[in-house]
Design an enzyme around this catalytic site. Structure first.
Site, mmCIF file in Angstrom:
data_model
loop_
_atom_site.group_PDB
_atom_site.id
_atom_site.type_symbol
_atom_site.label_atom_id
_atom_site.label_comp_id
_atom_site.label_asym_id
_atom_site.label_seq_id
_atom_site.Cartn_x
_atom_site.Cartn_y
_atom_site.Cartn_z
ATOM 1 N N THR A 1 0.788 -1.248 0.000
ATOM 2 C CA THR A 1 0.000 0.000 0.000
ATOM 3 C C THR A 1 0.816 1.292 0.000
ATOM 4 O O THR A 1 0.267 2.346 -0.278
ATOM 5 C CB THR A 1 -1.047 0.076 1.139
ATOM 6 O OG1 THR A 1 -0.445 0.377 2.376
ATOM 7 C CG2 THR A 1 -1.915 -1.170 1.197
ATOM 8 N N ASP A 2 2.084 1.252 0.329
ATOM 9 C CA ASP A 2 2.878 2.486 0.368
ATOM 10 C C ASP A 2 4.231 2.269 -0.302
ATOM 11 O O ASP A 2 5.255 2.769 0.171
ATOM 12 C CB ASP A 2 3.068 2.946 1.818
ATOM 13 C CG ASP A 2 3.661 4.353 1.909
ATOM 14 O OD1 ASP A 2 3.403 5.175 1.006
ATOM 15 O OD2 ASP A 2 4.382 4.640 2.887
#
Length: 296
Positions: free
Chosen positions: A204-205
């Site tokens: 996600t990042d």
């Protein structure tokens, strides 16, 4: 206490987050306690460091080079499952986790140290970064994840959508995206997670500053924020960090990342549109990108 070194980015966060400021006062005791518990020799923290964590090189009892990370725990924070994700991946494309523990106010990780540790963003140009990012993501997605109850991506997106709508209501017209685009983008941001054909363990990042040069493998991922959901979401943060190329041709960049990562181009484009809307407050670039990606 006064001599305890606080990295610049963490100090900047503390300046506007009273909870973080109070937490920093407890860091010397936390770090010294961990040094005793894990028999560590602790070095000076990395600069400028993370916005919500204290991270430093340490030496383990066998003389091995490791990294100690002490992070502030936000209620429902994205960082909650970092240790669980690193355990699942077990060094397959990520820095390897050696130990972890947590308290009410902090989470603590002891991980492999990447040497030389140079971020991908400082080594390769953007198009070559794309290849590394996509290759690492495909490895992370392939790992079975049912052994741990990771949160669904839909939960994170719903929280971010709520925050956007609250902020949008009090932002002046000159600094916010067109209302029609706002409605369309946030509706997609809520619906895309539940229409995915695949559910995988997401980072996600992932972007080029969270990928470090290493000896065990050429590149290793650090600081994942694991959720389970649509793999098409996971290429978006990298694209948002490629601001020049994003501004020049957002649709082309989305198509390129979809091809490299083995994803549906239309779905990656929709995610990029939705995320651009969600990030549009105070960002002329994100408003322009969203306008150029508006679904027909």
């Amino acid at each position: 206490m006064a001599a305890f070194p606080v990295p610049r980015y963490l100090a900047e966060t503390a300046a506007h987050e009273p909870g973080v400021r109070d937490w920093i006062a407890t860091l010397p005791g936390i770090v010294s306690g961990l040094a005793r518990r894990w028999s560590l020799s602790v070095g000076e923290p990395f600069q400028p460091g993370g916005q919500c964590s204290w991270v430093a090189p340490v030496t383990g009892p066998a003389g091995d080079g490791l990294v100690l990370k002490v992070g502030f725990r936000f209620p429902g924070g994205e960082e909650r499952d970092e240790a669980a994700g690193l355990r699942i991946w077990d060094g397959n494309g990520t820095a390897r986790l050696h130990a972890a523990c947590a308290s009410e106010s902090a989470y603590m990780l002891l991980t492999e140290r990447c040497m030389p540790g140079t971020p991908l963003s400082q080594v390769l140009p953007g198009p070559e970064q794309d290849v590394v990012v996509a290759g690492l993501l495909r490895r992370l997605w392939a790992q079975p994840h049912l052994a741990y109850p990771f949160r669904p991506l839909a939960q994170m997106c719903a929280a971010w959508a709520d925050e956007f709508e609250t902020g949008y209501a009090v932002t002046g017209p000159a600094h916010r995206i067109d209302p029609g685009l706002a409605r369309a983008g946030i509706a997609l941001f809520r619906s895309l997670p539940v229409t995915a054909a695949r559910q995988v363990l997401l980072c996600t990042d992932l972007h080029a500053d969270n990928i470090l040069a290493a000896r065990r493998e050429p590149w290793l991922v650090i600081d994942p924020k694991p959720y389970v959901g649509d793999p098409a979401y996971d290429v978006v943060q990298h694209m948002l960090n490629c601001e020049d190329r994003l501004a020049a041709d957002p649709a082309g960049l989305a198509a390129r990342m979809a091809g490299l990562a083995g994803l549906e181009p239309d779905r990656v484009r929709l995610w990029l549109f939705a995320r651009s809307v969600q990030e549009s407050a105070g960002s002329p670039l994100m408003r322009r990108v969203a306008g150029r990606l508006t679904p027909s």
